[in-house]
Design a protein around this motif. Sequence first.
Motif, short mmCIF file in Angstrom:
data_model
loop_
_atom_site.label_atom_id
_atom_site.label_comp_id
_atom_site.label_asym_id
_atom_site.label_seq_id
_atom_site.Cartn_x
_atom_site.Cartn_y
_atom_site.Cartn_z
N THR A 33 3.84 -13.74 -4.50
CA THR A 33 3.29 -12.18 -4.83
C THR A 33 3.62 -11.34 -3.71
N THR A 34 3.75 -10.01 -3.76
CA THR A 34 3.96 -9.29 -2.74
C THR A 34 3.09 -7.81 -3.20
N LYS A 35 2.15 -7.49 -2.38
CA LYS A 35 1.28 -6.68 -2.64
C LYS A 35 1.45 -5.33 -1.79
N HIS A 36 1.45 -4.21 -2.42
CA HIS A 36 1.86 -3.15 -1.64
C HIS A 36 0.57 -2.57 -0.94
N LEU A 37 0.67 -2.28 0.50
CA LEU A 37 -0.51 -1.87 1.27
C LEU A 37 -0.52 -0.28 1.49
N SER A 38 -1.42 0.59 0.80
CA SER A 38 -1.34 1.91 1.14
C SER A 38 -2.47 2.20 1.98
N TYR A 39 -1.99 3.35 2.75
CA TYR A 39 -2.97 4.10 3.59
C TYR A 39 -3.40 5.47 3.38
N GLY A 40 -2.77 5.88 2.40
CA GLY A 40 -2.82 7.38 1.92
C GLY A 40 -2.20 7.75 0.81
N ASP A 41 -2.02 8.74 0.26
CA ASP A 41 -1.54 9.42 -0.78
C ASP A 41 -0.90 10.88 -0.37
N GLU A 42 0.43 10.98 -1.15
CA GLU A 42 0.80 12.41 -0.83
C GLU A 42 0.45 13.39 -2.17
N ILE A 43 -0.23 14.60 -2.19
CA ILE A 43 -0.52 15.41 -3.40
C ILE A 43 0.39 16.60 -3.23
N LEU A 44 1.07 16.82 -4.19
CA LEU A 44 1.56 18.45 -4.32
C LEU A 44 0.62 19.39 -5.03
N PHE A 45 0.15 20.19 -4.26
CA PHE A 45 -0.90 21.08 -4.67
C PHE A 45 -0.34 22.43 -5.07
N LEU A 50 -0.30 31.07 -3.24
CA LEU A 50 0.83 31.05 -2.47
C LEU A 50 2.15 31.05 -3.46
N SER A 51 1.69 30.87 -4.63
CA SER A 51 2.95 30.79 -5.77
C SER A 51 3.95 29.77 -5.39
N ARG A 52 3.30 28.57 -4.73
CA ARG A 52 4.31 27.74 -4.55
C ARG A 52 3.40 26.07 -4.30
N GLU A 53 4.17 25.07 -4.52
CA GLU A 53 3.56 23.63 -4.18
C GLU A 53 3.41 23.35 -2.64
N ILE A 54 2.17 23.11 -2.36
CA ILE A 54 1.78 22.61 -1.08
C ILE A 54 1.76 21.28 -0.96
N PRO A 55 2.65 20.57 -0.18
CA PRO A 55 2.52 19.09 -0.09
C PRO A 55 1.49 18.42 1.07
N ILE A 56 0.62 17.73 0.75
CA ILE A 56 -0.27 17.39 1.81
C ILE A 56 -0.50 15.77 1.69
N ASN A 57 -0.71 15.20 2.70
CA ASN A 57 -1.18 13.43 2.52
C ASN A 57 -2.61 13.68 2.91
N ILE A 58 -3.22 12.70 2.22
CA ILE A 58 -4.71 12.54 2.05
C ILE A 58 -5.01 10.96 2.39
N TYR A 59 -6.05 10.72 3.18
CA TYR A 59 -6.53 9.55 3.60
C TYR A 59 -7.94 9.58 3.38
N LEU A 60 -8.23 8.54 2.43
CA LEU A 60 -9.77 8.30 2.27
C LEU A 60 -10.63 7.17 2.85
N PRO A 61 -11.83 7.42 3.34
CA PRO A 61 -12.39 6.43 3.88
C PRO A 61 -12.50 4.93 3.20
N GLN A 62 -12.41 3.86 4.01
CA GLN A 62 -12.23 2.58 3.06
C GLN A 62 -13.39 2.27 2.21
#
Length: 423
Positions: A33-45, A50-62
Amino acid sequence: MIISRILLIAVSLLCVGLSAEPESPQSHSSVNTTKHLSYGDEILFSSRILSREIPINIYLPQTFHQASKQHRYPVIFINGTHGKEFFHALTGVVKHLSSVERMPESIVISLNDGGDEPETYLHGMWTHTAEEKFSAQGDPEAYSKFLTEELFPYLESNYRALNNRMIIGVSTSSIFPLYALTNKPGLFQSYFFLSAADIFGMGPTSESTFIDEITTSMQTSSNKISAFYFAMADSDMRKDKRHEKILNQINTKLSPYAKENLKLKIEVLDNENHYGAFIKAALSAIELNYPHDEWSANYRELISQPGDALQNIDHFYESLSQKYGFPILPRATRWRNVNKLSYITNLLLKDGRIQEAINVARRWVEYRPNSIDAHQSLAQALQQNDEISEASDVLKKALEISRNQDKSKTAAINRQLAELKLN
């Protein structure tokens, strides 16, 4: 003729053998098996302001998804393309230091496109360019409004974010944080700058530098930041002699406010370069914000003091919360460390302090409502106190959790329930 044909066939076979791909060294093993490890997510807000999408990365406590809603978190922002590049490094530092309780568990956000920037005059800092100023990039006033009216409320509602925010600016990504520091008091409480002496020597007008603007801003009662960290790599200092003068100016301008509860540190990092200094600077900035002496809670020492064990632990964290201005809670669990409620529960039971163990175990369950281990420990403590009926109810709750979460623990819980019936 026959000999020639034999030689030709032999050479052909040899060539085939040489051209064949060698056997893979992993041919006798396999990956199941292969398990994907993720440390954060990208959000398009999608920002209405601002009349546009703002890309942000977010990391949450473990522990975010296991912790109760009482757990809320400070937020560390890192700005611009530098923020996107250093996001992984920063989350690694925060994850490690928070896991050993050298700082609070925190959310990390990279503003990937960076905050909008005002028109900025170079004041000769970049002698390699003929430009006198950078044109404004977007609208920093509107971007600040986007933060306060859209992004911050979103983080508070969806991720239990606190109104306690640090922003990091590295090199040219420092311009928006400098705008916020000098124009939007209260937007962020702590500031961390790296490799930005040249940027500080620039300014929003042809007459003033950012250092001048900081001085004017700090003189107002509304701009009371809690921490200011500024670092340069020694290699950058050698490249431009003006940087030393800028560091001295920053120190001279801000030192008076260090006497008014401003945590201030300005330093040159030895044996470092422009971007290579990031990890070392991050460690130093976090130590400035969260000194080791204030965060080194010793739970066993706390419960050895006169009085109730849980009350002693609570008192330590209530004092820390008051000092920092946001709620800081005892750790329910931690990796390979005795300073946690789970360990203290068992220690108190071992020492015969059963009622105190029950109190600590109840808090553990409160903080981790879906923890099977917490429920089992509470049931054990209740059983030792002859509170069989409640212990049974707690174990039934653990059994319900295990069926939905981890069926491998069902048998152990049933055995614990059987022991109760024997009593």
